[in-house]
Scaffold this motif. Structure first.
Motif, short mmCIF file in Angstrom:
data_model
loop_
_atom_site.label_atom_id
_atom_site.label_comp_id
_atom_site.label_asym_id
_atom_site.label_seq_id
_atom_site.Cartn_x
_atom_site.Cartn_y
_atom_site.Cartn_z
N ALA A 144 0.73 -1.33 0.08
CA ALA A 144 0.00 0.08 -0.23
C ALA A 144 0.76 1.15 -0.15
CB ALA A 144 -1.12 0.12 1.19
N ALA A 145 1.93 1.20 0.69
CA ALA A 145 2.70 2.57 0.92
C ALA A 145 3.52 2.79 -0.71
CB ALA A 145 3.91 2.08 1.87
N GLN A 146 3.87 1.83 -1.33
CA GLN A 146 4.34 1.81 -2.58
C GLN A 146 3.48 2.39 -3.34
OE1 GLN A 146 6.23 -1.86 -3.54
NE2 GLN A 146 7.60 -1.90 -1.92
N TYR A 147 2.16 1.86 -3.38
CA TYR A 147 1.06 2.37 -4.43
C TYR A 147 1.01 3.99 -3.82
CZ TYR A 147 -3.08 3.31 -6.85
OH TYR A 147 -3.99 3.83 -7.80
N VAL A 148 0.66 4.09 -2.53
CA VAL A 148 0.46 5.66 -2.25
C VAL A 148 1.53 6.61 -2.65
CG1 VAL A 148 0.06 7.28 -0.17
CG2 VAL A 148 -0.95 4.93 -0.40
N TYR A 149 2.73 6.18 -2.45
CA TYR A 149 3.90 7.03 -2.86
C TYR A 149 4.23 7.29 -4.36
CZ TYR A 149 8.62 9.33 -2.21
OH TYR A 149 9.45 10.16 -2.57
N HIS A 150 4.15 5.94 -4.97
CA HIS A 150 4.73 6.03 -6.35
C HIS A 150 3.48 6.36 -7.30
CE1 HIS A 150 8.70 4.80 -5.43
NE2 HIS A 150 8.33 3.76 -5.02
#
Length: 413
Positions: A180-186
């Motif tokens: 989720a963090a990778q989706y939110v950031y990238h």
């Protein structure tokens, strides 16, 4: 797939109507799981189910129960395990650890129970694991995502499996939070996030793994808050979110709180998306959030069931069976959890000359480690910790009053 023949709803099934906590389905025809013996044999065994069948989380719990029932029906219709008929006993934990522990003791005390599917909540699994382990009764959860359940409390530094009887078909928050963090950031290009959790095992753990990865990527957590899951008034938290200047909110918890929280954050003037894990991925979240939920995001385990070629028969069979409730987020995983128990029982029966041996529980638990089959959710097998080898996840967004999948994949190293 050979283990998933089309389930015809017949008048014979209608005669098997049973109560909520008894063996059987909640299909419109009133059919009872295990009552449709088809080609099944004379030895009856029980697959237990523990889930919240009433209360705020019952939508997810009933989807679990129904999907397990469908697996038992399918095994019986095919006579998949020689001389064995599967029944289902579903117990309601009401999302309470104390009730989950009581249910575990009830299932252990029933000699016919050869395996258990559930629970939904990780904190309830914590209360059940030791009970099942001491009885050598295998447990397969379709929904628990806390890493400590399989890898120990020090899983970040030293993985150690606490209970050999515990398995799961869902991937863990060690994968889901960072995904989720990778989706939110990238992908969503958010840089300042306010993180909220419900203080429970699942929610707090998910929020922690999200935070760790988001900050590693270069994002900033501009505020944190813990809410009381027993309340629906989040106005004070919503004001903190607005004043923080965050461009997104990450929530570790479940849909009964996430829906009202999203609505109140928008009402406070913060027109930013709320992002959560599989605990908010439910049609109930969309209902609770209303129009304010548009643009909110959730991650959930696996690929969208409706789009998997391996799941087409499950979806068709589930609808044909006439269950009153949807299979929800964990339907495919629940079916696969139950089928894993069926496969383990088959291994034990085949190794014993076609008969179920006395005291089969330890043998079934041992056999589970080597179970592997093509399931609803893809290839189902377990690693040395009892975790699912399938690590795929999907991001969903609320669009036009429904969840729409926007990205499927695995965690980037």
């Amino acid at each position: 797939m050979r283990q998933r023949s089309f389930i015809a709803v017949t008048a014979a099934l209608a005669a098997g109507a049973l109560t909520l906590t008894a063996c059987g389905s909640r299909a419109d025809d009133g059919g009872g799981g295990g009552s449709d013996t088809g080609n099944a044999g004379d030895t009856t065994v029980v697959i237990g189910v523990d889930a919240p069948l009433t209360g705020d989380l019952s939508a997810l719990g009933l989807g679990i129960e129904n999907s397990v029932d469908l697996a038992a029906r399918t095994a019986n219709e095919q006579g998949y395990v020689k001389d064995v008929t599967f029944e289902v006993q579903a117990l309601d934990d009401q999302a309470q650890p104390s009730l989950g522990q009581q249910n575990a003791s009830k299932l252990v005390a029933d000699d016919q129970v050869v395996g258990v599917v559930g629970p939904l909540n990780s904190n309830i699994a914590e209360a059940m694991q030791k009970v099942f382990s001491e009885a050598d009764l295998v447990q397969v959860s379709p929904a628990n995502t806390n890493p400590a359940l399989t890898q120990g409390v020090d899983w970040r530094t030293e993985k150690e499996r606490p209970y050999a009887s515990y398995f799961r078909t869902a991937t863990t928050d060690a994968v889901q939070g960072p995904f989720a963090a990778q989706y939110v950031y990238h992908d969503a290009e958010k840089r300042e996030v306010f993180v909220i959790d419900d203080k429970k095992t699942y929610g707090a753990g998910l929020a922690a793994t999200f935070t760790e990865e988001f900050e590693r990527l270069g994002g900033e957590v501009v505020g944190t808050e813990h809410i009381n899951p027993d309340t629906k008034d989040f106005s004070a938290v919503a004001t903190k979110v607005k004043n923080s200047g965050a461009d997104a909110v990450y929530y570790g918890g479940e849909y009964p709180q996430a829906g009202p929280l999203s609505k109140q954050i928008k009402a406070a003037g913060a027109r930013i998306p709320l992002i959560g894990g599989d605990g908010i991925y439910s049609a109930e979240f969309v209902k609770l959030a209303g129009s304010a939920g548009t643009g909110d995001l959730a991650t959930s385990v696996g690929a969208p069931v409706e789009e998997l070629p391996s799941a087409r028969e499950f979806v068709a069979d589930y609808r044909a069976a006439g269950y009153k409730e949807d299979y929800e987020a964990y339907g495919g995983y629940s079916y696969d959890s139950a089928w894993a128990i069926v496969e383990a029982v088959k291994k034990v029966v085949d190794a014993n000359g076609g008969k179920l041996p006395d005291n089969p529980r330890p043998l079934i638990t041992e056999a589970m480690q080597d179970v592997s089959f093509d399931g609803v959710t893809g290839t189902v097998s377990f690693d040395e910790f009892g975790d699912a080898t399938n690590k795929q996840l999907t991001v969903y967004a609320v669009e036009d009053g429904d969840w729409k999948d926007v990205k499927s994949g695995t965690l980037d190293d």
